[in-house]
Enzyme design. Structure first.
Site, PDB file in Angstrom:
ATOM      1  CB  CYS A 249      -8.645  32.431  14.361  1.00  0.00           C
ATOM      2  SG  CYS A 249      -9.607  31.077  15.062  1.00  0.00           S
TER       3      CYS A 249
ATOM      4  CG  HIS B  98      -8.497  29.927  19.763  1.00  0.00           C
ATOM      5  ND1 HIS B  98      -9.396  28.931  20.040  1.00  0.00           N
ATOM      6  CD2 HIS B  98      -8.928  30.494  18.612  1.00  0.00           C
ATOM      7  CE1 HIS B  98     -10.332  28.895  19.099  1.00  0.00           C
ATOM      8  NE2 HIS B  98     -10.073  29.839  18.216  1.00  0.00           N
TER       9      HIS B  98
END
Lengths: 353, 353
Positions: B141, B220
């Protein structure tokens, strides 16, 4: 030489720490501390035999059975210098009050705008600028840390440009109401104010910064990318340079210090008062050079403690009590700084750094 | 053309999302999904009418009243391609299993080492390299997000050097056991593996990175400093360039999207399945140029969702089902991507971007 009488206006997270540090200095007397509310913190001040003064009406304290010696005006009248430890950006509302005492010198904290005083102060970097000044602003914890690390690196390797990514703690450990929780909140500004604030102390240093808030109360984390003019041939030279600075300390995940949680645990175990880390913490094994020879560093900063030594040195500079080196040594000795670094806690040859 | 039969090996956080996405594609059939344990997630797969296969003994499933069609071998025998969605770094233990099915193509995830497949894949950046490949690794990711953003910026402004500071989420939202909590844990390595991983897709791009773990489960956060060869005269050019990428979306704190918490809330409100954000999120008001013209950006990345479109495109490339542009459009349309950006949720002229 007569001791300098130091007042702490605002016995909060910074104020109580600076008060303890002042009380430890042979050339200073803590003339008293002020509090707005008569709560457990006020009782703790009295327990320490500090003279307590109310910010508002002293009666409110008496009603709660807490004896205040008077109010803030009484304290300022008998002090040579006041350290304003109001909550961030509230110091400016005290400017008018301090003006009523022409003899008084004033230290503001980094939560205030840089314009509040002619000098933004960091002991290692610009001690001389504060000598004999009437008012000075000790820069914030994040800026103090950046000045210490970048100031040293600039001296040894001539910083070309520093890029700082700041992971700020959400709030202080004794605050259960304020967030953030379970999220990442960027500061919507580039460069963030931190770069500008470093330049308020070191105007020539090239620095840019981004910042955000993370859900932790313990410490701030910094990720630094630092380009230097002088080639760094070996990482050990960086270690030696930074390790020569007593206000910086190296630690390693290989010692079990994998996060800010263990750093604070170490400080408590070492019986540091309040678990305070006055030093900027650097992970030795988190430091490296990329293929361009650019330096990468992880820092951790105890937001409540790191500015304490700077406040003490600012007093000495403003009252012309000692030279920079003398003052910093007196301060560092009194706070027992430099005892927690990687060399000190190495217990055997088998522990890898 | 016959539809490609796609197996999902590991119906976990990534697997269940990719399964849904495969089921939405007209040129693919979801041949089945595997699970190691017969828990609520297995029941959810059956509720969706997915064919469920056990990773171990199917009996364990039957005993719990969950009907498995067979085990993973049975599924692989009837599939053209398998998407390995094992937990990070566990895919390598399946390599021998997949070798037993010579007809089978394999997609690994970014948790595996880059050496597991000849191509590390990002649709926008190197779709062509995956065409007709037997096995491919869809990068993580974080790397996917960096490839999308830096790939676009490189195309328009020629990236000179990118510096990425990653604030990684501690664990996924459905995990209550794993930390970290109330701390900042730096990854003790510079550059962190993320820079190397971006180079596994874009070998020419100059990038360095630092990373750490923060106590959040949602997304994140990245703080990026990007130097470009071509001068950026106006920030609006950066906005236009990145906004032309449907897998990137702009949001603003001025819309109340102050942290990853509100980003996820927006996705849930918009009835995105599982609140998924397939797009890399960029704070428009967190983007800026410093005095050198260097670009600063804040990103947020939904760790569970952002690689879903890349897995779909990897299937099309490996099975030669469509060109890059055709594939990405089919994928993006099927996932309704690009509907949540700043333009779409602007409700009136009075909302400032």
């Amino acid at each position: 030489m007569a001791k300098v009488r130091v007042a702490i206006n605002g016995y909060g997270n910074i104020g109580k720490r600076v008060a303890d540090a002042v009380a430890k200095q042979d050339d200073m007397i803590l003339s008293g501390v002020t509090k707005a509310t008569p709560d457990y913190r006020a009782l703790e001040a009295i327990k320490r035999n500090f003279s307590l003064y109310s910010i508002g009406d002293a009666k409110e304290f008496t009603e709660k059975g807490i004896e205040a010696q008077g109010n803030v005006n009484d304290l300022l009248a008998i002090s040579d210098i006041v350290i304003d430890c109001s909550p961030g950006n509230m110091g400016k509302s005290n400017v008018a009050l301090y003006k009523k005492f022409p003899h008084l010198k004033i230290i503001y904290q980094g939560g205030e705008d840089a314009s509040i005083a002619p000098v933004s102060f960091n002991a290692q970097t610009n001690f001389e600028k504060a000598i004999d000044q009437k008012s000075v602003r000790v820069v914030s914890c994040n800026t103090t840390a950046l000045c210490r690390v970048l100031g040293t690196l600039d001296e040894y390797f001539a910083v070309k440009k520093a890029r700082a990514a700041l992971v700020r703690r959400a709030t202080d450990p004794n605050n259960h109401k304020k967030g953030i929780i379970n999220a990442w909140a960027p500061v919507p500004q580039f460069p963030s104010h931190h770069a500008h604030d470093v330049n308020s102390v070191m105007p020539e240093l090239k620095i840019t910064s981004l910042a955000g808030l993370a859900p932790t109360t313990l410490m701030h984390g910094h990720m630094l990318f630092i380009e230097c003019e002088k080639p760094i041939k070996d990482l050990s030279h960086v270690f030696s340079a930074l390790n020569s600075n007593r206000r910086v300390m190296f630690l390693s995940t290989k010692q079990g210090l994998e996060s800010t949680a263990q750093l604070k645990d170490l400080a408590y175990e070492h019986q540091r008062p309040r678990g305070d880390l006055y030093e900027v913490c650097i992970w030795k094994d988190g430091m490296g050079l990329d293929s361009d020879g650019e330096l990468g560093i992880h820092l951790a900063i105890d937001q409540q403690a790191v500015v304490v030594p700077e406040n003490i040195d600012a007093i000495r500079a403003m009252c012309n009590l000692a030279s920079k080196d003398e003052s910093m040594k007196l301060t560092d000795d009194s706070l027992e700084m430099g005892e927690l670094g990687i060399e000190s806690i190495k217990v055997s040859k088998t522990v890898e750094n």
